[in-house]
Design a protein around this motif. Structure first.
Motif, PDB file in Angstrom:
ATOM      1  N   GLN A 198     -21.532  62.584 -32.265  1.00  0.00           N
ATOM      2  CA  GLN A 198     -22.028  61.505 -33.114  1.00  0.00           C
ATOM      3  C   GLN A 198     -21.721  61.775 -34.581  1.00  0.00           C
ATOM      4  OE1 GLN A 198     -26.178  61.124 -32.235  1.00  0.00           O
ATOM      5  NE2 GLN A 198     -25.845  60.224 -30.199  1.00  0.00           N
ATOM      6  N   GLU A 199     -21.924  62.986 -34.991  1.00  0.00           N
ATOM      7  CA  GLU A 199     -21.642  63.341 -36.376  1.00  0.00           C
ATOM      8  C   GLU A 199     -20.155  63.186 -36.694  1.00  0.00           C
ATOM      9  OE1 GLU A 199     -23.638  64.086 -38.855  1.00  0.00           O
ATOM     10  OE2 GLU A 199     -25.402  63.758 -37.603  1.00  0.00           O
ATOM     11  N   THR A 200     -19.308  63.570 -35.716  1.00  0.00           N
ATOM     12  CA  THR A 200     -17.856  63.443 -35.920  1.00  0.00           C
ATOM     13  C   THR A 200     -17.451  61.983 -36.057  1.00  0.00           C
ATOM     14  OG1 THR A 200     -17.469  65.472 -34.665  1.00  0.00           O
ATOM     15  CG2 THR A 200     -15.601  63.968 -34.932  1.00  0.00           C
ATOM     16  N   ALA A 201     -17.984  61.118 -35.164  1.00  0.00           N
ATOM     17  CA  ALA A 201     -17.665  59.690 -35.219  1.00  0.00           C
ATOM     18  C   ALA A 201     -18.138  59.069 -36.527  1.00  0.00           C
ATOM     19  CB  ALA A 201     -18.292  58.971 -34.021  1.00  0.00           C
ATOM     20  N   LYS A 202     -19.310  59.478 -36.953  1.00  0.00           N
ATOM     21  CA  LYS A 202     -19.866  58.952 -38.196  1.00  0.00           C
ATOM     22  C   LYS A 202     -18.989  59.327 -39.391  1.00  0.00           C
ATOM     23  CE  LYS A 202     -24.122  58.973 -40.933  1.00  0.00           C
ATOM     24  NZ  LYS A 202     -25.504  59.500 -41.021  1.00  0.00           N
ATOM     25  N   VAL A 203     -18.539  60.579 -39.386  1.00  0.00           N
ATOM     26  CA  VAL A 203     -17.680  61.047 -40.476  1.00  0.00           C
ATOM     27  C   VAL A 203     -16.353  60.294 -40.465  1.00  0.00           C
ATOM     28  CG1 VAL A 203     -16.365  63.020 -41.338  1.00  0.00           C
ATOM     29  CG2 VAL A 203     -18.748  63.326 -40.621  1.00  0.00           C
ATOM     30  N   GLU A 204     -15.764  60.099 -39.254  1.00  0.00           N
ATOM     31  CA  GLU A 204     -14.496  59.375 -39.173  1.00  0.00           C
ATOM     32  C   GLU A 204     -14.651  57.939 -39.661  1.00  0.00           C
ATOM     33  OE1 GLU A 204     -13.347  59.777 -35.136  1.00  0.00           O
ATOM     34  OE2 GLU A 204     -12.535  61.804 -35.373  1.00  0.00           O
ATOM     35  N   ALA A 205     -15.754  57.282 -39.281  1.00  0.00           N
ATOM     36  CA  ALA A 205     -15.993  55.906 -39.720  1.00  0.00           C
ATOM     37  C   ALA A 205     -16.137  55.833 -41.234  1.00  0.00           C
ATOM     38  CB  ALA A 205     -17.232  55.339 -39.032  1.00  0.00           C
ATOM     39  N   GLU A 206     -16.858  56.763 -41.779  1.00  0.00           N
ATOM     40  CA  GLU A 206     -17.034  56.799 -43.225  1.00  0.00           C
ATOM     41  C   GLU A 206     -15.693  57.017 -43.932  1.00  0.00           C
ATOM     42  OE1 GLU A 206     -19.568  56.258 -45.182  1.00  0.00           O
ATOM     43  OE2 GLU A 206     -20.988  55.848 -43.569  1.00  0.00           O
ATOM     44  N   THR A 207     -14.862  57.880 -43.316  1.00  0.00           N
ATOM     45  CA  THR A 207     -13.541  58.146 -43.898  1.00  0.00           C
ATOM     46  C   THR A 207     -12.675  56.882 -43.927  1.00  0.00           C
ATOM     47  OG1 THR A 207     -13.641  60.446 -43.135  1.00  0.00           O
ATOM     48  CG2 THR A 207     -11.470  59.575 -43.711  1.00  0.00           C
ATOM     49  N   LYS A 208     -12.651  56.140 -42.788  1.00  0.00           N
ATOM     50  CA  LYS A 208     -11.862  54.910 -42.730  1.00  0.00           C
ATOM     51  C   LYS A 208     -12.384  53.858 -43.715  1.00  0.00           C
ATOM     52  CE  LYS A 208     -10.375  55.431 -37.930  1.00  0.00           C
ATOM     53  NZ  LYS A 208     -10.444  54.842 -36.553  1.00  0.00           N
ATOM     54  N   LYS A 209     -13.694  53.796 -43.820  1.00  0.00           N
ATOM     55  CA  LYS A 209     -14.296  52.837 -44.738  1.00  0.00           C
ATOM     56  C   LYS A 209     -13.882  53.143 -46.177  1.00  0.00           C
ATOM     57  CE  LYS A 209     -18.784  51.035 -46.238  1.00  0.00           C
ATOM     58  NZ  LYS A 209     -20.258  51.118 -46.044  1.00  0.00           N
ATOM     59  N   ILE A 210     -13.917  54.418 -46.497  1.00  0.00           N
ATOM     60  CA  ILE A 210     -13.543  54.828 -47.849  1.00  0.00           C
ATOM     61  C   ILE A 210     -12.074  54.535 -48.112  1.00  0.00           C
ATOM     62  CG2 ILE A 210     -13.263  56.843 -49.354  1.00  0.00           C
ATOM     63  CD1 ILE A 210     -15.786  58.003 -47.996  1.00  0.00           C
ATOM     64  N   GLU A 211     -11.228  54.834 -47.104  1.00  0.00           N
ATOM     65  CA  GLU A 211      -9.795  54.561 -47.264  1.00  0.00           C
ATOM     66  C   GLU A 211      -9.522  53.073 -47.448  1.00  0.00           C
ATOM     67  OE1 GLU A 211      -8.076  56.258 -43.821  1.00  0.00           O
ATOM     68  OE2 GLU A 211      -8.083  58.331 -44.597  1.00  0.00           O
ATOM     69  N   ALA A 212     -10.189  52.237 -46.624  1.00  0.00           N
ATOM     70  CA  ALA A 212      -9.995  50.784 -46.723  1.00  0.00           C
ATOM     71  C   ALA A 212     -10.463  50.257 -48.078  1.00  0.00           C
ATOM     72  CB  ALA A 212     -10.744  50.078 -45.596  1.00  0.00           C
ATOM     73  N   GLN A 213     -11.595  50.771 -48.501  1.00  0.00           N
ATOM     74  CA  GLN A 213     -12.118  50.328 -49.790  1.00  0.00           C
ATOM     75  C   GLN A 213     -11.171  50.737 -50.925  1.00  0.00           C
ATOM     76  OE1 GLN A 213     -14.993  48.452 -50.294  1.00  0.00           O
ATOM     77  NE2 GLN A 213     -14.150  48.283 -52.361  1.00  0.00           N
ATOM     78  N   GLY A 214     -10.598  51.943 -50.783  1.00  0.00           N
ATOM     79  CA  GLY A 214      -9.674  52.409 -51.798  1.00  0.00           C
ATOM     80  C   GLY A 214      -8.414  51.555 -51.858  1.00  0.00           C
ATOM     81  N   GLU A 215      -7.901  51.155 -50.672  1.00  0.00           N
ATOM     82  CA  GLU A 215      -6.698  50.310 -50.633  1.00  0.00           C
ATOM     83  C   GLU A 215      -6.980  48.935 -51.226  1.00  0.00           C
ATOM     84  OE1 GLU A 215      -3.386  48.734 -47.371  1.00  0.00           O
ATOM     85  OE2 GLU A 215      -4.980  50.133 -46.775  1.00  0.00           O
ATOM     86  N   ALA A 216      -8.144  48.377 -50.878  1.00  0.00           N
ATOM     87  CA  ALA A 216      -8.505  47.061 -51.409  1.00  0.00           C
ATOM     88  C   ALA A 216      -8.643  47.114 -52.925  1.00  0.00           C
ATOM     89  CB  ALA A 216      -9.811  46.580 -50.772  1.00  0.00           C
ATOM     90  N   ASP A 217      -9.283  48.160 -53.408  1.00  0.00           N
ATOM     91  CA  ASP A 217      -9.448  48.298 -54.853  1.00  0.00           C
ATOM     92  C   ASP A 217      -8.092  48.438 -55.540  1.00  0.00           C
ATOM     93  OD1 ASP A 217     -12.149  48.141 -54.461  1.00  0.00           O
ATOM     94  OD2 ASP A 217     -12.498  50.319 -54.592  1.00  0.00           O
ATOM     95  N   ALA A 218      -7.164  49.140 -54.899  1.00  0.00           N
ATOM     96  CA  ALA A 218      -5.832  49.314 -55.494  1.00  0.00           C
ATOM     97  C   ALA A 218      -5.085  47.990 -55.556  1.00  0.00           C
ATOM     98  CB  ALA A 218      -5.052  50.346 -54.688  1.00  0.00           C
ATOM     99  N   ASN A 219      -5.178  47.201 -54.477  1.00  0.00           N
ATOM    100  CA  ASN A 219      -4.509  45.894 -54.450  1.00  0.00           C
ATOM    101  C   ASN A 219      -5.085  44.955 -55.506  1.00  0.00           C
ATOM    102  OD1 ASN A 219      -2.815  46.681 -52.391  1.00  0.00           O
ATOM    103  ND2 ASN A 219      -4.175  45.911 -50.758  1.00  0.00           N
ATOM    104  N   GLN A 220      -6.402  45.017 -55.635  1.00  0.00           N
ATOM    105  CA  GLN A 220      -7.039  44.153 -56.632  1.00  0.00           C
ATOM    106  C   GLN A 220      -6.574  44.518 -58.039  1.00  0.00           C
ATOM    107  OE1 GLN A 220     -11.293  44.222 -56.525  1.00  0.00           O
ATOM    108  NE2 GLN A 220     -11.525  42.671 -58.100  1.00  0.00           N
ATOM    109  N   ILE A 221      -6.491  45.804 -58.281  1.00  0.00           N
ATOM    110  CA  ILE A 221      -6.042  46.246 -59.614  1.00  0.00           C
ATOM    111  C   ILE A 221      -4.594  45.824 -59.849  1.00  0.00           C
ATOM    112  CG2 ILE A 221      -5.530  48.300 -61.001  1.00  0.00           C
ATOM    113  CD1 ILE A 221      -7.949  49.640 -59.612  1.00  0.00           C
ATOM    114  N   LEU A 222      -3.774  45.967 -58.774  1.00  0.00           N
ATOM    115  CA  LEU A 222      -2.363  45.575 -58.911  1.00  0.00           C
ATOM    116  C   LEU A 222      -2.227  44.077 -59.171  1.00  0.00           C
ATOM    117  CD1 LEU A 222       0.613  46.326 -58.749  1.00  0.00           C
ATOM    118  CD2 LEU A 222       0.494  45.986 -56.259  1.00  0.00           C
TER     119      LEU A 222
END
Length: 329
Positions: free
Chosen positions: A265-289
């Motif tokens: 459960q802890e591993t899945a939670k960490v992976e989900a958080e990682t993907k969320k952070i990555e997606a948010q980072g990509e969206a923020d980059a596109n918005q800035i661009l």
């Protein structure tokens, strides 16, 4: 003491033999003299024979042997790792010695040896009870832990005796065997039971060293004034009923499964958080661009592209009313 008795008896016997031989010789000599006097007066028909006289010196041999026994009873030897208590004829204590070598004592004193080397007290499974030169063996110790669960333990203690305390030990217990059998071994059993009662089942099953340390500390405190030095304590084994160990094994298996699920459960939670952070980072980059691409920026990039194409010899076609088309050479 034994040497004094034997030596004294030999001396008395030798002196008595000498006295008896002397009296015999005098008696035989007197009888011979009387018989010779009668013979000379004609009162006897035959001449008496001289008597065979035994020299009283024959009694010197037992006297010498007895004196030798008495002298030897005044000396005793002491080995390294021993202490000797000197006991008078009446039972009182005359002192003790701790140094190895030859020592003098009165012939009426007994030298009682105490072994002060490292010795063992062992309680193992169904061992027979036995004493051997300061060491003692017995059966396993039964205990009840803090949870009320019964168990049997194997325990070993290596101990030695303080040589300066042997007089007190003799006065209270008489012999080293009585001291070890009646005090040391019984005290070890009682202490092991008492200390084990302060630990729960799980602790005894998983961390035997805690019981070992607790028993060692308790014995060191209790035996200090007695002159018993605790060298080492080792709880060799703790045996619970199969039902207890099986229940513990089942609990351990369940705990492992639980921990494994929690880890997943802890591993899945960490992976989900990682993907969320990555997606948010990509969206923020596109918005800035997107925010940075203004009309002026796009026009400037367009001009720079045409200049670069022209420098490279590219063909630029500009249809009327359309965007330029860049072709290769």
């Amino acid at each position: 003491m034994f040497g004094l008795v034997i030596g004294g008896a030999a001396v008395v016997a030798g002196l008595g033999l000498m006295g008896a031989m002397h009296a015999r010789n005098e008696r035989e000599t007197r009888f011979y003299d009387d018989a010779m006097a009668e013979y000379k007066k004609g009162m006897r028909d035959y001449k008496p024979e001289k008597p065979f006289l035994i020299k009283p010196a024959i009694g010197i041999a037992p006297v010498v042997v007895g004196a030798l026994f008495i002298c030897l009873s005044c000396v005793y030897t002491q080995d390294i790792g021993e202490a000797v208590v000197l006991r008078n004829l009446g039972g009182s204590i005359a002192g003790h010695t701790e140094e190895a070598g030859f020592h003098l004592k009165a012939p009426w004193q007994d030298a009682l040896t105490w072994d002060i080397r490292n010795r063992q007290i062992n309680f193992f499974k169904d061992s027979e009870y036995a004493y051997d030169g300061g060491s003692y063996t017995g059966a396993e110790v039964s205990i009840n832990d803090a949870s009320g669960t019964k168990a049997n333990i194997d325990v070993q203690v290596i101990y030695s005796l303080d040589a300066s305390k042997v007089e007190d030990l003799y006065a209270e217990y008489g012999t080293q065997e009585a001291f070890v059998t009646n005090y040391v071994s019984n005290d070890l059993r009682a202490t092991a039971r008492e200390v084990a009662g302060s630990f729960d089942t799980i602790t005894l099953l998983t961390d035997r060293s805690k019981l070992t340390e607790a028993v060692s500390a308790a014995l060191s405190e209790q035996w200090r004034d007695k002159g018993v030095i605790v060298e080492q304590v080792q709880v060799q084994d703790i045996r619970y009923a199969d039902s207890v160990t099986d229940a513990y094994a089942d609990a351990q298996t369940a705990e492992v499964a639980k921990q494994k699920a929690q880890n997943a459960q802890e591993t899945a939670k960490v992976e989900a958080e990682t993907k969320k952070i990555e997606a948010q980072g990509e969206a923020d980059a596109n918005q800035i661009l997107a925010q940075s691409l203004t009309d002026e920026v796009l026009r400037q990039q367009y001009i720079e592209a045409l200049k670069s194409a022209a420098k490279n010899g590219g063909l630029i076609v500009v249809p009327e009313g359309s965007q330029p088309i860049v072709g290769a050479n």
